[in-house]
Design a protein around this motif. Structure first.
Motif, PDB file in Angstrom:
ATOM      1  N   LEU A 224       0.832  -1.203   0.000  1.00  0.00           N
ATOM      2  CA  LEU A 224       0.000   0.000   0.000  1.00  0.00           C
ATOM      3  C   LEU A 224       0.868   1.255   0.000  1.00  0.00           C
ATOM      4  O   LEU A 224       0.589   2.221  -0.722  1.00  0.00           O
ATOM      5  CB  LEU A 224      -0.898   0.009   1.240  1.00  0.00           C
ATOM      6  N   ALA A 225       1.920   1.240   0.810  1.00  0.00           N
ATOM      7  CA  ALA A 225       2.818   2.392   0.881  1.00  0.00           C
ATOM      8  C   ALA A 225       3.461   2.656  -0.466  1.00  0.00           C
ATOM      9  O   ALA A 225       3.583   3.809  -0.904  1.00  0.00           O
ATOM     10  CB  ALA A 225       3.884   2.154   1.951  1.00  0.00           C
ATOM     11  N   ALA A 226       3.896   1.587  -1.131  1.00  0.00           N
ATOM     12  CA  ALA A 226       4.539   1.738  -2.429  1.00  0.00           C
ATOM     13  C   ALA A 226       3.564   2.298  -3.464  1.00  0.00           C
ATOM     14  O   ALA A 226       3.892   3.229  -4.215  1.00  0.00           O
ATOM     15  CB  ALA A 226       5.090   0.397  -2.892  1.00  0.00           C
ATOM     16  N   GLU A 227       2.347   1.750  -3.491  1.00  0.00           N
ATOM     17  CA  GLU A 227       1.355   2.191  -4.480  1.00  0.00           C
ATOM     18  C   GLU A 227       0.935   3.638  -4.259  1.00  0.00           C
ATOM     19  O   GLU A 227       0.912   4.453  -5.197  1.00  0.00           O
ATOM     20  CB  GLU A 227       0.129   1.287  -4.422  1.00  0.00           C
ATOM     21  N   LEU A 228       0.621   3.971  -3.009  1.00  0.00           N
ATOM     22  CA  LEU A 228       0.125   5.320  -2.734  1.00  0.00           C
ATOM     23  C   LEU A 228       1.218   6.362  -2.924  1.00  0.00           C
ATOM     24  O   LEU A 228       0.992   7.413  -3.530  1.00  0.00           O
ATOM     25  CB  LEU A 228      -0.430   5.391  -1.306  1.00  0.00           C
ATOM     26  N   SER A 229       2.421   6.083  -2.409  1.00  0.00           N
ATOM     27  CA  SER A 229       3.493   7.066  -2.524  1.00  0.00           C
ATOM     28  C   SER A 229       3.882   7.284  -3.980  1.00  0.00           C
ATOM     29  O   SER A 229       4.128   8.427  -4.400  1.00  0.00           O
ATOM     30  CB  SER A 229       4.709   6.640  -1.699  1.00  0.00           C
ATOM     31  N   GLU A 230       3.915   6.217  -4.776  1.00  0.00           N
ATOM     32  CA  GLU A 230       4.242   6.404  -6.192  1.00  0.00           C
ATOM     33  C   GLU A 230       3.193   7.268  -6.871  1.00  0.00           C
ATOM     34  O   GLU A 230       3.529   8.144  -7.691  1.00  0.00           O
ATOM     35  CB  GLU A 230       4.357   5.059  -6.900  1.00  0.00           C
ATOM     36  N   PHE A 231       1.933   7.042  -6.543  1.00  0.00           N
ATOM     37  CA  PHE A 231       0.884   7.872  -7.131  1.00  0.00           C
ATOM     38  C   PHE A 231       1.092   9.343  -6.777  1.00  0.00           C
ATOM     39  O   PHE A 231       1.056  10.216  -7.656  1.00  0.00           O
ATOM     40  CB  PHE A 231      -0.492   7.410  -6.654  1.00  0.00           C
ATOM     41  N   VAL A 232       1.308   9.623  -5.494  1.00  0.00           N
ATOM     42  CA  VAL A 232       1.474  11.009  -5.049  1.00  0.00           C
ATOM     43  C   VAL A 232       2.707  11.635  -5.693  1.00  0.00           C
ATOM     44  O   VAL A 232       2.662  12.759  -6.221  1.00  0.00           O
ATOM     45  CB  VAL A 232       1.575  11.071  -3.515  1.00  0.00           C
ATOM     46  N   PHE A 233       3.822  10.923  -5.666  1.00  0.00           N
ATOM     47  CA  PHE A 233       5.068  11.479  -6.198  1.00  0.00           C
ATOM     48  C   PHE A 233       4.952  11.778  -7.690  1.00  0.00           C
ATOM     49  O   PHE A 233       5.387  12.831  -8.167  1.00  0.00           O
ATOM     50  CB  PHE A 233       6.226  10.518  -5.948  1.00  0.00           C
ATOM     51  N   ARG A 234       4.359  10.841  -8.435  1.00  0.00           N
ATOM     52  CA  ARG A 234       4.252  11.058  -9.883  1.00  0.00           C
ATOM     53  C   ARG A 234       3.281  12.189 -10.216  1.00  0.00           C
ATOM     54  O   ARG A 234       3.460  12.889 -11.222  1.00  0.00           O
ATOM     55  CB  ARG A 234       3.821   9.763 -10.578  1.00  0.00           C
ATOM     56  N   GLN A 235       2.266  12.371  -9.397  1.00  0.00           N
ATOM     57  CA  GLN A 235       1.356  13.493  -9.615  1.00  0.00           C
ATOM     58  C   GLN A 235       2.116  14.819  -9.524  1.00  0.00           C
ATOM     59  O   GLN A 235       1.903  15.720 -10.342  1.00  0.00           O
ATOM     60  CB  GLN A 235       0.227  13.458  -8.586  1.00  0.00           C
ATOM     61  N   PHE A 236       2.979  14.950  -8.557  1.00  0.00           N
ATOM     62  CA  PHE A 236       3.767  16.185  -8.433  1.00  0.00           C
ATOM     63  C   PHE A 236       4.777  16.306  -9.566  1.00  0.00           C
ATOM     64  O   PHE A 236       4.928  17.385 -10.171  1.00  0.00           O
ATOM     65  CB  PHE A 236       4.477  16.236  -7.083  1.00  0.00           C
ATOM     66  N   LEU A 237       5.477  15.224  -9.863  1.00  0.00           N
ATOM     67  CA  LEU A 237       6.523  15.288 -10.885  1.00  0.00           C
ATOM     68  C   LEU A 237       5.966  15.590 -12.269  1.00  0.00           C
ATOM     69  O   LEU A 237       6.689  16.101 -13.141  1.00  0.00           O
ATOM     70  CB  LEU A 237       7.289  13.963 -10.918  1.00  0.00           C
ATOM     71  N   ALA A 238       4.703  15.295 -12.497  1.00  0.00           N
ATOM     72  CA  ALA A 238       4.101  15.514 -13.811  1.00  0.00           C
ATOM     73  C   ALA A 238       3.763  16.983 -14.064  1.00  0.00           C
ATOM     74  O   ALA A 238       3.409  17.350 -15.191  1.00  0.00           O
ATOM     75  CB  ALA A 238       2.829  14.676 -13.954  1.00  0.00           C
ATOM     76  N   ARG A 239       3.895  17.820 -13.042  1.00  0.00           N
ATOM     77  CA  ARG A 239       3.506  19.221 -13.179  1.00  0.00           C
ATOM     78  C   ARG A 239       4.741  20.127 -13.166  1.00  0.00           C
ATOM     79  O   ARG A 239       5.723  19.834 -12.504  1.00  0.00           O
ATOM     80  CB  ARG A 239       2.536  19.609 -12.047  1.00  0.00           C
ATOM     81  N   THR A 240       4.645  21.227 -13.891  1.00  0.00           N
ATOM     82  CA  THR A 240       5.775  22.148 -14.054  1.00  0.00           C
ATOM     83  C   THR A 240       5.471  23.480 -13.380  1.00  0.00           C
ATOM     84  O   THR A 240       4.446  24.105 -13.692  1.00  0.00           O
ATOM     85  CB  THR A 240       6.062  22.393 -15.543  1.00  0.00           C
TER      86      THR A 240
END
Length: 399
Positions: A224-240
């Protein structure tokens, strides 16, 4: 201390001896992993400049003399947002997957708001808050003829704080097990208990506390930690950001995790309303009960490489782990293995539980007691009662 695979044994010995003294220093950083993470974050950093990365402020990732990183421009309080999703979605959710999807949708919407606000603030700073001294001292402002806050630095990005990950993971693991898998209670019943702050519901609170906990090498929590954190991190990284670069996720709670917990109601992990949330990117304080290896394996399940803003990880080890060459070699191997698994940062407290208890009861006896609290070391007596209690609650790993 930037730890490398080729770091001489003498440096390891000096570092561990210093940490073992209880001063909280040095914090350990996985240099190869940080450089790789920054290289892959699409920040345009020249190879010749990568070696200049370091932590500014307390530990926000920047490139010395070359960057404007927007040190903690904003943050997202994951437990606070979970409370809102629970209130609106749990009672009607037809399964855990659907509920988790709804939570992630809410997270994405908040991240949209956060990143839009940061970009708007950057534009305002460029117009109204020029920094001529930084423009003189940071490359390439003069060469480009552009002021520091207008994007003149060679590298620009924004470090964003992600708070309460472990608190949310433990809560989600409890909801999945008790509400959806074993169906011991309904979603509406759990919501009522949360609204009542578990008043008269101590058996339920204790039952929730027996669900999988992040920090114990349990797949049910770690996945769960891996799935949720990856989602959150990629959401931020996708924005400029407006000024350029990327939004870099981090977890830099310092002393703020107690204050961040005040507006958060009771959560499904058994935490009561207003109590502190997790103090770092590691386990919620005191819940890692399966030893240091299990704890670090759990933390390494998070994709650290997607959060180059720095995920601070607090650990508390007993002094006996630093006693003698054999023990120090084991500790060195433990840290090295954690870094090989992908961990990027670790800071270690070495302080006896009895000393902390006596320092709370008799502060005048311990005016010089220093502890590692977040991204820095602090005099214990300066901390609030809530923060002192969380240090007591941190698991002291002795074997």
């Amino acid at each position: 201390l930037h730890v490398r695979r080729d770091m001489p044994a003498a440096v390891w010995e000096a570092a561990l001896e210093t940490i073992g003294s209880g001063c909280g220093l040095p914090a350990l950083y996985n240099e190869e992993a940080f450089i790789s993470s920054l290289r892959n974050a699409d920040l345009g950093i020249r190879e010749s400049d990568l070696a200049l990365y370091n932590g500014g402020g307390c530990t926000e990732t920047m490139v010395h003399g070359l960057s404007n990183v927007g040190s903690l421009d904003a943050g997202i309080n994951l437990p606070l947002l979970l409370s809102e999703t629970l209130a609106t979605r749990l009672a009607t959710a037809d399964g855990f997957t659907g509920f988790l999807d709804a939570y992630q949708q809410d997270i994405a919407a908040v991240i949209d708001d956060i990143t839009s606000q940061v970009s708007a603030e950057q534009q305002v700073k460029a117009r109204l808050r020029p920094q001529p001294m930084r423009s003189l001292l940071v490359d390439d402002c003069i060469a480009a003829g552009r002021e520091f806050n207008a994007g003149g630095a060679r590298y620009n990005w924004s470090v964003i704080n992600v708070a309460g990950l472990a608190t949310v993971v433990d809560s989600l693991a409890a909801v999945r097990e008790v509400v959806f898998e074993k169906q011991e209670i309904g979603g509406a019943q759990l919501l009522e208990a949360l609204r009542d702050n578990f008043d008269g519901q101590e058996p339920l609170r204790l039952r929730l506390a027996r669900c999988p906990r992040f920090g114990n090498d349990e797949a049910a929590a770690d996945e769960l930690a891996a799935e949720l954190s990856e989602f959150v991190f990629r959401q931020f990284l996708a924005r400029t950001p407006w000024r350029g670069g990327r939004f870099l996720p981090s977890c830099l709670m310092f002393t703020t995790y107690a204050q961040a917990g005040k507006p958060v109601g009771a959560t499904p992990d058994g935490r009561r309303a207003g109590e502190p949330i997790a103090d770092s990117a590691g386990p919620h304080q005191g819940r890692d009960r399966s030893g240091p290896t299990a704890m670090l394996k759990s933390v390494a399940s998070i994709p650290h490489h997607l959060a180059p803003g720095t995920l601070v990880v607090n650990a508390r080890f007993g002094g006996e782990l630093f006693d003698g060459a054999d023990q120090s070699l084991k500790l060195r191997s433990l840290v090295r293995t954690y870094f090989d698994l992908g961990g990027m940062q670790l800071q270690i407290n070495v302080i006896d539980q009895a000393v902390l208890e006596d320092a709370i009861a008799h502060p005048d006896r311990h005016r010089d007691l220093i502890v590692r609290i977040g991204g820095y070391s602090e005099y214990f007596n300066r901390l609030s009662p809530e923060l002192k209690q969380t240090l007591l609650e941190r698991t002291e790993h002795t074997t």
